[in-house]
Design a protein around this motif. Structure first.
Motif, mmCIF file in Angstrom:
data_model
loop_
_atom_site.group_PDB
_atom_site.id
_atom_site.type_symbol
_atom_site.label_atom_id
_atom_site.label_comp_id
_atom_site.label_asym_id
_atom_site.label_seq_id
_atom_site.Cartn_x
_atom_site.Cartn_y
_atom_site.Cartn_z
ATOM 1 N N ASP A 43 -45.361 -13.704 13.476
ATOM 2 C CA ASP A 43 -45.276 -12.768 12.355
ATOM 3 C C ASP A 43 -46.056 -11.486 12.592
ATOM 4 O O ASP A 43 -45.615 -10.404 12.189
ATOM 5 C CB ASP A 43 -45.765 -13.439 11.066
ATOM 6 C CG ASP A 43 -44.774 -14.481 10.563
ATOM 7 O OD1 ASP A 43 -43.580 -14.363 10.898
ATOM 8 O OD2 ASP A 43 -45.202 -15.416 9.856
ATOM 9 N N ASN A 44 -47.230 -11.587 13.233
ATOM 10 C CA ASN A 44 -48.006 -10.360 13.439
ATOM 11 C C ASN A 44 -47.889 -9.799 14.849
ATOM 12 O O ASN A 44 -48.623 -8.882 15.228
ATOM 13 C CB ASN A 44 -49.480 -10.573 13.057
ATOM 14 C CG ASN A 44 -50.172 -11.604 13.939
ATOM 15 O OD1 ASN A 44 -49.806 -11.817 15.098
ATOM 16 N ND2 ASN A 44 -51.206 -12.245 13.396
ATOM 17 N N GLY A 45 -46.973 -10.351 15.648
ATOM 18 C CA GLY A 45 -46.684 -9.787 16.961
ATOM 19 C C GLY A 45 -47.664 -10.130 18.051
ATOM 20 O O GLY A 45 -47.698 -9.467 19.094
ATOM 21 N N GLU A 55 -38.147 -8.882 20.510
ATOM 22 C CA GLU A 55 -38.551 -10.116 19.836
ATOM 23 C C GLU A 55 -39.644 -9.853 18.813
ATOM 24 O O GLU A 55 -39.637 -10.411 17.703
ATOM 25 C CB GLU A 55 -39.036 -11.133 20.874
ATOM 26 C CG GLU A 55 -37.935 -11.649 21.781
ATOM 27 C CD GLU A 55 -38.450 -12.580 22.862
ATOM 28 O OE1 GLU A 55 -37.799 -13.600 23.124
ATOM 29 O OE2 GLU A 55 -39.499 -12.290 23.454
ATOM 30 N N ILE A 56 -40.584 -9.011 19.172
ATOM 31 C CA ILE A 56 -41.680 -8.676 18.251
ATOM 32 C C ILE A 56 -41.129 -7.980 17.008
ATOM 33 O O ILE A 56 -41.534 -8.274 15.878
ATOM 34 C CB ILE A 56 -42.727 -7.790 18.958
ATOM 35 C CG1 ILE A 56 -43.438 -8.590 20.062
ATOM 36 C CG2 ILE A 56 -43.746 -7.251 17.961
ATOM 37 C CD1 ILE A 56 -44.353 -7.753 20.933
ATOM 38 N N GLU A 57 -40.194 -7.078 17.226
ATOM 39 C CA GLU A 57 -39.624 -6.322 16.102
ATOM 40 C C GLU A 57 -38.797 -7.215 15.179
ATOM 41 O O GLU A 57 -38.889 -7.133 13.958
ATOM 42 C CB GLU A 57 -38.761 -5.190 16.653
ATOM 43 C CG GLU A 57 -38.175 -4.285 15.589
ATOM 44 C CD GLU A 57 -37.381 -3.143 16.207
ATOM 45 O OE1 GLU A 57 -36.166 -3.108 16.003
ATOM 46 O OE2 GLU A 57 -38.002 -2.304 16.903
ATOM 47 N N ARG A 58 -37.982 -8.103 15.783
ATOM 48 C CA ARG A 58 -37.085 -8.940 14.984
ATOM 49 C C ARG A 58 -37.720 -10.259 14.557
ATOM 50 O O ARG A 58 -37.162 -10.993 13.748
ATOM 51 C CB ARG A 58 -35.803 -9.223 15.781
ATOM 52 C CG ARG A 58 -34.938 -7.994 15.989
ATOM 53 C CD ARG A 58 -33.723 -8.308 16.846
ATOM 54 N NE ARG A 58 -32.872 -7.138 17.020
ATOM 55 C CZ ARG A 58 -31.753 -6.910 16.340
ATOM 56 N NH1 ARG A 58 -31.343 -7.779 15.438
ATOM 57 N NH2 ARG A 58 -31.034 -5.823 16.563
ATOM 58 N N LYS A 59 -38.871 -10.588 15.160
ATOM 59 C CA LYS A 59 -39.599 -11.820 14.837
ATOM 60 C C LYS A 59 -38.767 -13.082 15.111
ATOM 61 O O LYS A 59 -38.799 -14.055 14.358
ATOM 62 C CB LYS A 59 -40.090 -11.815 13.383
ATOM 63 C CG LYS A 59 -41.155 -10.759 13.104
ATOM 64 C CD LYS A 59 -41.636 -10.806 11.672
ATOM 65 C CE LYS A 59 -42.826 -9.899 11.433
ATOM 66 N NZ LYS A 59 -42.637 -8.515 11.860
ATOM 67 N N ILE A 60 -38.014 -13.037 16.224
ATOM 68 C CA ILE A 60 -37.254 -14.206 16.664
ATOM 69 C C ILE A 60 -37.316 -14.301 18.179
ATOM 70 O O ILE A 60 -37.578 -13.308 18.862
ATOM 71 C CB ILE A 60 -35.765 -14.133 16.229
ATOM 72 C CG1 ILE A 60 -35.068 -12.927 16.868
ATOM 73 C CG2 ILE A 60 -35.635 -14.109 14.715
ATOM 74 C CD1 ILE A 60 -33.571 -12.920 16.677
ATOM 75 N N SER A 61 -37.092 -15.499 18.708
ATOM 76 C CA SER A 61 -37.021 -15.676 20.157
ATOM 77 C C SER A 61 -35.631 -15.294 20.639
ATOM 78 O O SER A 61 -34.629 -15.706 20.055
ATOM 79 C CB SER A 61 -37.314 -17.130 20.539
ATOM 80 O OG SER A 61 -38.625 -17.493 20.175
ATOM 81 N N VAL A 261 -49.018 -24.044 12.212
ATOM 82 C CA VAL A 261 -49.966 -23.017 11.777
ATOM 83 C C VAL A 261 -51.326 -23.595 11.413
ATOM 84 O O VAL A 261 -52.351 -22.929 11.542
ATOM 85 C CB VAL A 261 -49.399 -22.193 10.603
ATOM 86 C CG1 VAL A 261 -48.173 -21.423 11.037
ATOM 87 C CG2 VAL A 261 -49.083 -23.068 9.411
ATOM 88 N N LYS A 262 -51.357 -24.867 10.973
ATOM 89 C CA LYS A 262 -52.638 -25.508 10.663
ATOM 90 C C LYS A 262 -53.186 -26.307 11.841
ATOM 91 O O LYS A 262 -54.254 -26.908 11.746
ATOM 92 C CB LYS A 262 -52.489 -26.425 9.441
ATOM 93 C CG LYS A 262 -52.395 -25.669 8.127
ATOM 94 C CD LYS A 262 -52.642 -26.596 6.947
ATOM 95 C CE LYS A 262 -52.788 -25.805 5.656
ATOM 96 N NZ LYS A 262 -53.102 -26.682 4.500
ATOM 97 N N ASN A 263 -52.425 -26.323 12.945
ATOM 98 C CA ASN A 263 -52.838 -27.028 14.160
ATOM 99 C C ASN A 263 -53.052 -28.526 13.895
ATOM 100 O O ASN A 263 -53.975 -29.140 14.415
ATOM 101 C CB ASN A 263 -54.105 -26.406 14.739
ATOM 102 C CG ASN A 263 -54.222 -26.648 16.237
ATOM 103 O OD1 ASN A 263 -53.457 -27.431 16.803
ATOM 104 N ND2 ASN A 263 -55.188 -26.001 16.867
ATOM 105 N N ILE A 264 -52.178 -29.100 13.097
ATOM 106 C CA ILE A 264 -52.234 -30.535 12.818
ATOM 107 C C ILE A 264 -51.127 -31.233 13.601
ATOM 108 O O ILE A 264 -49.948 -30.900 13.436
ATOM 109 C CB ILE A 264 -52.077 -30.825 11.314
ATOM 110 C CG1 ILE A 264 -53.229 -30.191 10.525
ATOM 111 C CG2 ILE A 264 -52.031 -32.326 11.054
ATOM 112 C CD1 ILE A 264 -53.131 -30.397 9.015
ATOM 113 N N GLY A 265 -51.501 -32.136 14.474
ATOM 114 C CA GLY A 265 -50.535 -32.920 15.230
ATOM 115 C C GLY A 265 -50.186 -32.369 16.593
ATOM 116 O O GLY A 265 -49.502 -33.038 17.375
ATOM 117 N N SER A 266 -50.647 -31.147 16.919
ATOM 118 C CA SER A 266 -50.237 -30.538 18.190
ATOM 119 C C SER A 266 -50.854 -31.252 19.397
ATOM 120 O O SER A 266 -50.196 -31.440 20.425
ATOM 121 C CB SER A 266 -50.601 -29.053 18.208
ATOM 122 O OG SER A 266 -51.981 -28.879 17.949
#
Length: 698
Positions: A43-45, A55-61, A261-266
């Motif tokens: 989201d923040n590039g 990708e940064i502009e469109r926020k997709i891979s 995003v919460k780094n749970i389970g990674s």
């Protein structure tokens, strides 16, 4: 990050629909592996993986990316992939180079259309899979609803090996069904957790799911079945071994809940990749073809001969061409030479790299099972096979990627950029295997084809950013043609006298219609030398050139025979030019009297749709003047074969997506030409004359 034992390597692709959080999960993993000092964000590039400006502009891979990390003495090569429909050719290429997959499912939306497609890709390459249910912390998250969606869609057995503690705002931890412990996470995304006893209110549910896990494992082995029936406890080692066997055999699919995003389970996911997915030595005998004999062979990872497969190319404005490859046997070192079997060329390997998103890590060598990169290979392209044996004829099979389904005409904004457009796009085609560039000989348009409008827009954006070339996208012109429906005869006479030597040519011709696809045939029936032999080629040339602009709307005239049967000449004034002009005049006069008509191109359309949208799709094709040739049942849907005029399907891709909710796919190819209905022909003739008039005024 050197590795010497192939058993300590895991190659895994992360797949899902767009927006499920694959890239965010990979960024979190890179933080845990100390590759990055903070968690990158799409989201923040700041993502290490989605670093392309588009990708940064469109926020997709948009492109597949590689991240090589070390975890518990194991080298894990993670391939992050696009999830949006327009870029799944990248995902198909990525799937071809690994031995296992992490399917990232959203706890909010469950399975989407793109997830179904990439799951099929993974099945095509026989990949073992682990499922990570992401976004457990988000509003409307539901772990068991996601499981039910997976089970229903793929007709498989998703088997939780961890359970969530809470969901949405209350999601704070995970229950380990192997160790029967609870892992409680802090509010900040550190991935560190406290090991506690399972909360009393969740103990019964945990025991129930552990029982289901033990039952699934016991079904894999007779000795384990007896142990289970006797009521004996399974050891942790037996459970881990059973989960591994069930995963690799695809009898079931381990499921882990979490939040990127919460780094749970990674971290638990990384440990599961090591424990439950195969190493290259266990399940990756790569299929190849011996070009000399045509026989299928399988490359053994323990074979000492170096063989590698290039599955991705990047064009970097600073580093040049970057070739990403998977080593399937043997090893390769710096400052060595390799042989490109496909191109029959030798390449120099200067420096080898591992990739961590946008960062390169220098290494001295790569062994079987590893994924690496080298830059500035001169001849090598995507899907080429590299070897050290110049006598080798064994090449890996190229990946069968989806064919382009949508084309636009490219018009440079500046006339000075015309040459740059073509050269820039050819460079981009090295990087993007999903695009095609062609020149329509009839309309003279430069056509860019891709998998969808977003795909083509991204290519145009890259063309501007990388090569400073701007183009406009326009709907392609339909390459109509003209023909005649009856025979007719007539004269063409060119006589010019303006002092000195004049010009004289006189021909009589007959035009006859031919069957569709016959083209143009010229026949000389002159007797007695009324048209001298040296002028006959000029007559044929005049007829051929005149036919390129038909008498109705200026489209090429095809499928007719022109017979030269009479004429006259002047011993002084006749010339090749005079007879060429006479033939042109004859064609225009006779063609107008031979019932000229417009032909339109007809396309073969193969459409694959779910059962519940078959009727709507067929109705839509009928409304496009399509002919349904056949409807065949297939797995989870129907295969519709149809023939449809090109003019009706220039923008079929977004329409089919709308009708089927994104679940329909299609392939398209040219079939033949047919007569255009008269009511449409009148419209096409009027429009074309208007365009010609505007061009003349300019």
């Amino acid at each position: 990050m050197n590795v010497s034992d192939i058993r300590n390597i895991r190659n895994v692709v992360f797949i899902s629909h767009g927006g499920a959080g694959k890239t965010s999960l990979v960024d979190t993993i890179l933080f845990n592996a100390k590759v990055n000092n903070r968690i990158g964000s799409v989201d923040n590039g700041t993502s290490l993986m989605d670093f392309d400006p588009v990708e940064i502009e469109r926020k997709i891979s948009i492109n597949l990316k590689i991240a090589s990390i070390e975890w518990n003495n194991t080298l894990i090569n993670i391939v992050d992939t696009p999830g949006y429909a327009n870029f799944l050719h990248e995902t198909k290429s990525a799937v071809s180079a690994v031995g296992g997959a992490v399917v990232v499912a959203s706890a909010i939306t469950g399975v989407k259309v793109e997830t179904e497609r990439v799951w099929k890709y993974a099945d095509e390459y026989d990949l073992a899979k682990i499922i990570f249910v992401n976004k457990m912390d988000k509003e409307r998250a539901d772990f068991f609803r996601a499981l039910a969606d997976i089970e229903k869609t793929f007709k498989v057995r998703p088997l939780p090996i961890f359970l969530p503690i809470g969901q949405e705002d209350s999601f704070r931890g995970i229950i380990d069904l192997v160790k029967m412990k609870a892992y409680i996470y802090p509010t900040e995304p550190t991935a560190n957790y406290k090991i506690e006893e399972i909360p009393a209110e969740l103990l019964s549910e945990a025991e129930s799911h552990r029982t289901k896990l033990i039952e699934a494992i016991s079904e894999l082995d007779d000795a384990l079945i007896e142990k289970y029936l006797d009521g004996e406890e399974f050891t942790e080692e037996e459970i881990v071994k059973g989960i591994r066997e069930g995963t690799i055999s695809k009898r079931f699919f381990p499921v882990i809940p979490g939040s990127a995003v919460k780094n749970i389970g990674s971290k638990l996911l990384l440990e599961a990749i090591i424990k439950y997915l195969p190493s290259p030595i266990e399940r990756e005998r790569k299929k190849a073809i011996d070009q000399k004999t045509g026989e299928t062979v399988f490359v053994d990872p323990l074979d000492p001969e170096f063989r590698a497969f290039v599955f991705k190319t990047f064009i970097d404005p600073f580093a040049g061409k970057l070739s990403i490859f998977r080593v399937y046997s043997g090893e390769i070192t710096n400052d060595s030479e390799v042989y490109n079997i496909n191109k029959d060329e030798t390449e120099k390997i200067n420096q080898l790299y591992l990739l961590q998103g946008k960062n390169f890590v220098k290494v001295d060598k790569l062994i079987a099972g590893q994924i690496g990169m080298v830059n500035k290979l001169k001849y090598t392209e995507t899907f080429d096979t590299l070897s050290k044996n110049k006598k080798s004829t064994v090449v890996f099979e190229p990946v069968q990627i989806p064919e382009p389904v949508l084309a636009f005409s490219l018009v440079p904004k500046s006339k000075d950029d015309e040459d740059k457009v073509s050269s820039g796009l050819h460079r981009l085609m090295e990087e993007d295997i999903g695009i095609r560039l062609t020149r329509d000989e009839q309309t003279n348009e430069l056509l860019l084809s891709g998998t969808g409008q977003m795909h083509i827009e991204v290519v145009v954006d890259k063309l501007k950013r990388k090569f400073n070339v701007e183009v406009e996208l326009k709907t392609p012109k339909v390459p109509y043609k003209e023909t005649i429906k009856k025979s007719a005869q007539g004269q063409g006479k060119y006589k010019k006298q303006s002092g000195g030597r004049g010009q004289y040519g006189d021909v009589w011709i007959e035009l006859q219609p031919l069957e569709r696809g016959a083209g143009f045939i010229f026949e000389d029936r002159i007797v007695g030398g009324v048209v001298p032999k040296q002028y006959i080629p000029a007559v044929e040339k005049g007829l051929r050139e005149a036919s390129m602009k038909g008498v109705l709307a200026g489209f090429p005239t095809v499928d007719f025979k022109a017979i030269l049967y009479d004429g006259s000449y002047h011993s002084v004034d006749s010339s090749e030019m005079a007879f060429k002009i006479a033939a042109s005049l004859a064609f225009k006069k006779v063609a107008a009297a031979a019932s000229p008509t417009i032909l339109e191109p007809i396309m073969n359309l193969d459409v694959f749709v779910p059962d519940d949208t078959t009727g709507a799709v067929i109705g839509d094709l009928n409304s496009r003047r399509g002919r349904i040739l056949n409807v065949e049942p297939q797995v989870n849907g129907q295969h519709i074969r149809a023939q449809v005029p090109m003019a009706e399907v220039l923008k079929y891709a977004p329409d089919l997506r709308s009708i089927t909710g994104g679940r329909g796919t299609f392939t398209i190819e040219f079939s033949h030409y047919e007569e255009l209905p008269s009511y449409l022909a009148e419209k096409v003739i009027a429009e074309n004359k208007k365009v010609q008039q505007e061009e003349e005024e300019e």
